[in-house]
Write a protein that holds these residues in place. Structure first.
Motif, mmCIF file in Angstrom:
data_model
loop_
_atom_site.group_PDB
_atom_site.id
_atom_site.type_symbol
_atom_site.label_atom_id
_atom_site.label_comp_id
_atom_site.label_asym_id
_atom_site.label_seq_id
_atom_site.Cartn_x
_atom_site.Cartn_y
_atom_site.Cartn_z
ATOM 1 N N LEU A 39 0.825 -1.210 0.000
ATOM 2 C CA LEU A 39 0.000 0.000 0.000
ATOM 3 C C LEU A 39 0.856 1.257 0.000
ATOM 4 N N GLN A 40 1.973 1.206 0.697
ATOM 5 C CA GLN A 40 2.887 2.347 0.693
ATOM 6 C C GLN A 40 3.420 2.636 -0.705
ATOM 7 N N HIS A 41 3.553 1.578 -1.506
ATOM 8 C CA HIS A 41 4.095 1.733 -2.855
ATOM 9 C C HIS A 41 3.007 1.798 -3.924
ATOM 10 N N CYS A 42 1.770 1.997 -3.467
ATOM 11 C CA CYS A 42 0.642 2.220 -4.397
ATOM 12 C C CYS A 42 0.428 1.063 -5.364
ATOM 13 N N GLU A 43 0.628 -0.168 -4.903
ATOM 14 C CA GLU A 43 0.342 -1.319 -5.749
ATOM 15 C C GLU A 43 -1.175 -1.487 -5.850
ATOM 16 N N GLY A 44 -1.636 -2.152 -6.891
ATOM 17 C CA GLY A 44 -3.072 -2.241 -7.142
ATOM 18 C C GLY A 44 -3.817 -3.192 -6.234
ATOM 19 N N PHE A 45 -3.803 -4.483 -6.562
ATOM 20 C CA PHE A 45 -4.540 -5.490 -5.798
ATOM 21 C C PHE A 45 -3.612 -6.288 -4.885
ATOM 22 N N ILE A 46 -4.106 -6.578 -3.676
ATOM 23 C CA ILE A 46 -3.394 -7.426 -2.721
ATOM 24 C C ILE A 46 -4.391 -8.484 -2.256
ATOM 25 N N LYS A 47 -3.960 -9.742 -2.192
ATOM 26 C CA LYS A 47 -4.862 -10.832 -1.810
ATOM 27 C C LYS A 47 -4.298 -11.586 -0.615
ATOM 28 N N ILE A 48 -5.143 -11.796 0.401
ATOM 29 C CA ILE A 48 -4.790 -12.587 1.566
ATOM 30 C C ILE A 48 -5.810 -13.711 1.690
ATOM 31 N N VAL A 49 -5.325 -14.952 1.706
ATOM 32 C CA VAL A 49 -6.217 -16.109 1.788
ATOM 33 C C VAL A 49 -5.932 -16.877 3.072
ATOM 34 N N GLY A 50 -6.994 -17.344 3.700
ATOM 35 C CA GLY A 50 -6.850 -18.156 4.907
ATOM 36 C C GLY A 50 -8.094 -18.986 5.133
ATOM 37 N N GLU A 51 -7.926 -20.140 5.769
ATOM 38 C CA GLU A 51 -9.063 -20.990 6.093
ATOM 39 C C GLU A 51 -9.975 -20.289 7.088
ATOM 40 N N VAL A 52 -11.168 -20.844 7.268
ATOM 41 C CA VAL A 52 -12.120 -20.312 8.239
ATOM 42 C C VAL A 52 -11.473 -20.288 9.630
ATOM 43 N N SER A 142 -16.992 -5.156 -11.787
ATOM 44 C CA SER A 142 -17.200 -3.741 -11.494
ATOM 45 C C SER A 142 -16.059 -3.184 -10.655
ATOM 46 N N LEU A 143 -15.570 -3.996 -9.729
ATOM 47 C CA LEU A 143 -14.428 -3.599 -8.904
ATOM 48 C C LEU A 143 -13.192 -3.389 -9.772
ATOM 49 N N ARG A 144 -12.986 -4.282 -10.722
ATOM 50 C CA ARG A 144 -11.833 -4.140 -11.629
ATOM 51 C C ARG A 144 -11.913 -2.841 -12.414
ATOM 52 N N LEU A 145 -13.110 -2.511 -12.875
ATOM 53 C CA LEU A 145 -13.278 -1.275 -13.636
ATOM 54 C C LEU A 145 -13.022 -0.047 -12.775
ATOM 55 N N LEU A 146 -13.391 -0.128 -11.498
ATOM 56 C CA LEU A 146 -13.106 0.982 -10.583
ATOM 57 C C LEU A 146 -11.599 1.196 -10.450
ATOM 58 N N THR A 147 -10.843 0.108 -10.437
ATOM 59 C CA THR A 147 -9.392 0.240 -10.282
ATOM 60 C C THR A 147 -8.713 0.689 -11.564
ATOM 61 N N ASN A 148 -9.469 0.815 -12.657
ATOM 62 C CA ASN A 148 -8.906 1.393 -13.880
ATOM 63 C C ASN A 148 -8.676 2.894 -13.733
ATOM 64 N N LEU A 149 -9.331 3.485 -12.733
ATOM 65 C CA LEU A 149 -9.196 4.924 -12.514
ATOM 66 C C LEU A 149 -7.796 5.207 -11.988
ATOM 67 N N GLU A 150 -7.058 6.017 -12.729
ATOM 68 C CA GLU A 150 -5.665 6.263 -12.360
ATOM 69 C C GLU A 150 -5.170 7.563 -12.960
ATOM 70 N N THR A 151 -4.053 8.030 -12.413
ATOM 71 C CA THR A 151 -3.354 9.164 -13.000
ATOM 72 C C THR A 151 -2.225 8.601 -13.864
ATOM 73 N N GLU A 152 -1.389 9.470 -14.393
ATOM 74 C CA GLU A 152 -0.247 8.996 -15.173
ATOM 75 C C GLU A 152 0.793 8.327 -14.279
ATOM 76 N N LYS A 153 0.709 8.604 -12.969
ATOM 77 C CA LYS A 153 1.723 8.112 -12.039
ATOM 78 C C LYS A 153 1.295 6.885 -11.244
ATOM 79 N N ARG A 154 0.006 6.817 -10.845
ATOM 80 C CA ARG A 154 -0.384 5.726 -9.957
ATOM 81 C C ARG A 154 -1.882 5.469 -10.005
ATOM 82 N N LYS A 155 -2.252 4.349 -9.395
ATOM 83 C CA LYS A 155 -3.650 3.991 -9.250
ATOM 84 C C LYS A 155 -4.317 4.926 -8.241
ATOM 85 N N LEU A 156 -5.578 5.244 -8.498
ATOM 86 C CA LEU A 156 -6.321 6.091 -7.576
ATOM 87 C C LEU A 156 -7.034 5.282 -6.501
#
Length: 290
Positions: A39-52, A142-156
């Motif tokens: 998040l500090q480096h403005c990466e797009g998607f992060i996934k954390i998986v774990g059992e119940v 729809s979530l993917r399309l929301l993450t298309n919103l960006e500037t020339e430098k980084r994801k919004l």
């Protein structure tokens, strides 16, 4: 109940995720560090998986508590939403202009303008999705399309998805491959080791006001085996074992109380007969594990 008896200031094994009781074990520490760095480096998607029961919701709350100052966060505990509901939620959480009668393209424009405004003021917007495996396929798109919103430098908009292993199955669908390719970092929450279970039990007791060793080594051993190192099951079994010890007027929990708690908990790894066999095993009688 047993709190005063064992000199505890509050319930140590409540199932409600309370950040006071968070133990920064290796798997959880790695997942938390991955999220914070990404998040500090403005990466797009992060996934954390774990059992119940492995502590995903607790991890969500810890993450949100650490994202301050330059972050604007939106937390969705139950993402079973329609695409329209998702966009409406994001708009309201970030303070974009919104009313229920807005057309879809007008709402997207409103969200984009607000994201640009926040970026101009040095703010990063993070959407945290718990139980992400429950998100409908159309809403994921729809979530993917929301993450298309960006500037020339980084994801919004950055997204953290936390979910059960079914999330990986969902994202493996061919029609979701575009989103899957955007997941830059992923982590898997692992159950606690035997030592980790002992540390977890003691940490929660310490946090609740009692630093003595209320569980014998044998009790901790069987609790680790029966729970499989899953935090939620550890809490359930430990709570029941303390109730049992309190009811018998004992000063600490031994293997018998843990065995009874495991027998009473259907989600644990042992059947009642197997637990009884372990408790009769001569090792526990003559080996001094009490």
């Amino acid at each position: 109940m047993y709190h005063q008896y064992f000199k505890l200031s509050e319930p140590p094994f409540s199932l409600t995720p309370d950040t006071q009781f968070f133990l920064n074990q290796q798997s959880h520490r790695e997942a938390l560090n991955t999220m914070l760095v990404a998040l500090q480096h403005c990466e797009g998607f992060i996934k954390i998986v774990g059992e119940v029961g492995t502590g995903k919701t607790m991890l969500c709350r810890i993450l949100l508590s650490k994202l301050k100052d330059k972050f604007v966060t939106a937390y969705i505990p139950n993402p079973y939403l329609t695409p329209e509901e998702l966009k409406a939620f994001v708009a309201q959480e970030i303070g974009a202009d919104y009313d229920p009668g807005m057309q879809a393209h007008v709402l997207m424009t409103s969200i984009y303008r607000k994201l640009m405004q926040l970026a101009h003021h040095g703010k990063q917007v993070v959407l945290v999705l718990d139980e992400a495996q429950a998100m409908p396929r159309e809403t994921i798109e729809s979530l993917r399309l929301l993450t298309n919103l960006e500037t020339e430098k980084r994801k919004l908009l950055q997204v953290v998805m936390l979910g059960q292993p079914e999330l990986d199955t969902l994202l493996s669908r061919p029609d979701l491959r575009q989103l899957k390719q955007r997941i830059i970092f992923s982590e898997y929450l692992k159950p606690f080791s035997r030592k980790g279970v002992a540390d977890y039990i003691q940490h929660r007791l310490n946090s609740a006001g009692n630093s003595s060793k209320l569980f014998s080594s044998g009790a901790l051993w069987l609790l680790s085996l029966g729970s499989g190192g899953i935090p939620r099951l550890i809490n359930i079994v430990a709570h029941k074992a303390l109730i049992s010890a309190y009811g018998k007027g004992l000063s600490r929990v031994d293997i018998r109380q843990v065995a009874a708690a495991i027998i009473d908990t259907s989600e644990t790894r042992f059947t009642g007969k197997l637990v009884a066999w372990h408790c009769r095993w001569p090792l526990f009688v003559s080996g001094g594990v009490y």
